[in-house]
Design a protein around this motif. Structure first.
Motif, PDB file in Angstrom:
ATOM      1  N   GLU A 184      -4.648   6.775  -0.503  1.00  0.00           N
ATOM      2  CA  GLU A 184      -4.685   6.604  -1.955  1.00  0.00           C
ATOM      3  C   GLU A 184      -4.423   5.152  -2.344  1.00  0.00           C
ATOM      4  N   LYS A 188     -12.761   9.629  -0.648  1.00  0.00           N
ATOM      5  CA  LYS A 188     -12.440  11.006  -1.014  1.00  0.00           C
ATOM      6  C   LYS A 188     -11.760  11.672   0.174  1.00  0.00           C
ATOM      7  N   ASN A 212      -1.090   9.366   1.209  1.00  0.00           N
ATOM      8  CA  ASN A 212      -0.637   8.344   0.271  1.00  0.00           C
ATOM      9  C   ASN A 212      -1.142   6.958   0.664  1.00  0.00           C
ATOM     10  N   LYS A 269       1.091   4.766  -5.849  1.00  0.00           N
ATOM     11  CA  LYS A 269       0.107   5.123  -6.861  1.00  0.00           C
ATOM     12  C   LYS A 269       0.056   4.112  -8.003  1.00  0.00           C
ATOM     13  N   ASN A 272      -7.497   3.357  -1.745  1.00  0.00           N
ATOM     14  CA  ASN A 272      -8.528   3.794  -2.684  1.00  0.00           C
ATOM     15  C   ASN A 272      -8.400   3.108  -4.041  1.00  0.00           C
ATOM     16  N   GLY A 303     -11.825   3.790  -6.165  1.00  0.00           N
ATOM     17  CA  GLY A 303     -12.038   5.222  -5.981  1.00  0.00           C
ATOM     18  C   GLY A 303     -13.213   5.590  -5.104  1.00  0.00           C
TER      19      GLY A 303
END
Length: 273
Positions: free
Chosen positions: A76, A87, A73, A24, A79, A84
């Motif tokens: 993400e 989804k 993960n 992240k 992303n 972003g």
């Protein structure tokens, strides 16, 4: 499943030093995207990606309904590099993941559309017709196997199909050239099942080196290589067989008696091994 048990399962797949939060952290660099790719992302954002909701530790949801797991993960991490644009949509996706199933491509390799021919033989294939509709996406892997008439030792060939086993030969027959001499034997229970008869006849309209024999077992006995070829020696012939296991073994036995080498008999499986 309690959160602590889910976490325990998840941690079995990661080394102790790997933090679940590591993916992240903001990436040091973005993906390089072409202008066309950036436009595609912008015009279609958010792009929804389905993940399983109860498949720990790969993908599942926590007590708050948030998708987590190795797959989530990973998405993400991607992303973050796509501003972003993705989804995550958790769900059961039972039909998509219900079964991996081998199907034979029945369209010509140069055709712009990929066609597979499916017969309702079991639970999975029986519900395909009612479940599929225009716009449904699919995931295709392959190709598998080496079932290709060009791999044959001899240009003189016997193609033997049983029922839906005609599928690979629909592709073969459009590609075979004048250097081959082919006899296609298609055995069906009834002539009504020979639904590709017109397509086959059209394909060989200008191919005198290819002939087709359609044999229905409803009005005739099972096709006999011995009776049809009588005193002909088939030692210089390569055979390709696609059909149910019992039919396949029966024809292999007949071909061996006609002096066809076992190395010159090729067949396609109806399932993954």
């Amino acid at each position: 499943m309690p959160e602590k048990d889910r976490r325990s399962l998840f941690e079995q797949w990661l080394p102790p030093e790997a933090s679940l939060q590591a993916v992240k952290r903001p990436p040091t660099e973005q993906f390089f995207l072409t202008n066309e790719e950036r436009i595609l992302l912008t015009e279609n954002a958010p792009i929804e990606i389905g993940v399983m909701n109860a498949w720990p530790p790969i993908d599942y949801v926590n007590d708050q309904g948030k998708p987590i797991g190795i797959g989530a993960n990973f998405i993400e991490a991607i992303n973050l590099r796509l501003d972003g644009a993705l989804k995550i949509i958790p769900g059961s996706w039972d039909f998509i993941y219900a079964e991996y199933h081998p199907f034979t491509v029945s369209s010509h390799p140069s055709c712009c559309n990929l066609r597979v021919t499916v017969k309702a033989l079991g639970d999975y294939t029986s519900k395909l017709q009612s479940s599929l509709h225009e716009g449904v996406s699919s995931s295709i892997q392959g190709p598998y196997g080496m079932f290709n008439f060009k791999n044959g030792k001899y240009k003189k060939q016997l193609w033997i199909a049983g029922g839906i086993g005609i599928t690979p030969f629909l592709s073969f027959i459009t590609e075979v050239d004048e250097n081959y001499h082919v006899t296609l034997i298609w055995t069906v229970k009834t002539l009504g099942e020979a639904s590709y008869q017109d397509e086959l006849n059209s394909a060989i309209k200008h191919k005198p080196n290819v002939r087709i024999l359609i044999h229905d077992t409803e009005t005739k006995n099972h096709f006999s290589i011995e009776n049809h070829y009588n005193s002909v020696n088939l030692a210089d012939t390569t055979a390709f067989i696609c059909g149910p296991e019992g039919m396949r073994y029966g024809f292999i036995e007949q071909l061996l008696k006609k002096r066809v080498s076992i190395n010159d008999i090729h067949f396609e499986e109806f399932s993954f091994r």
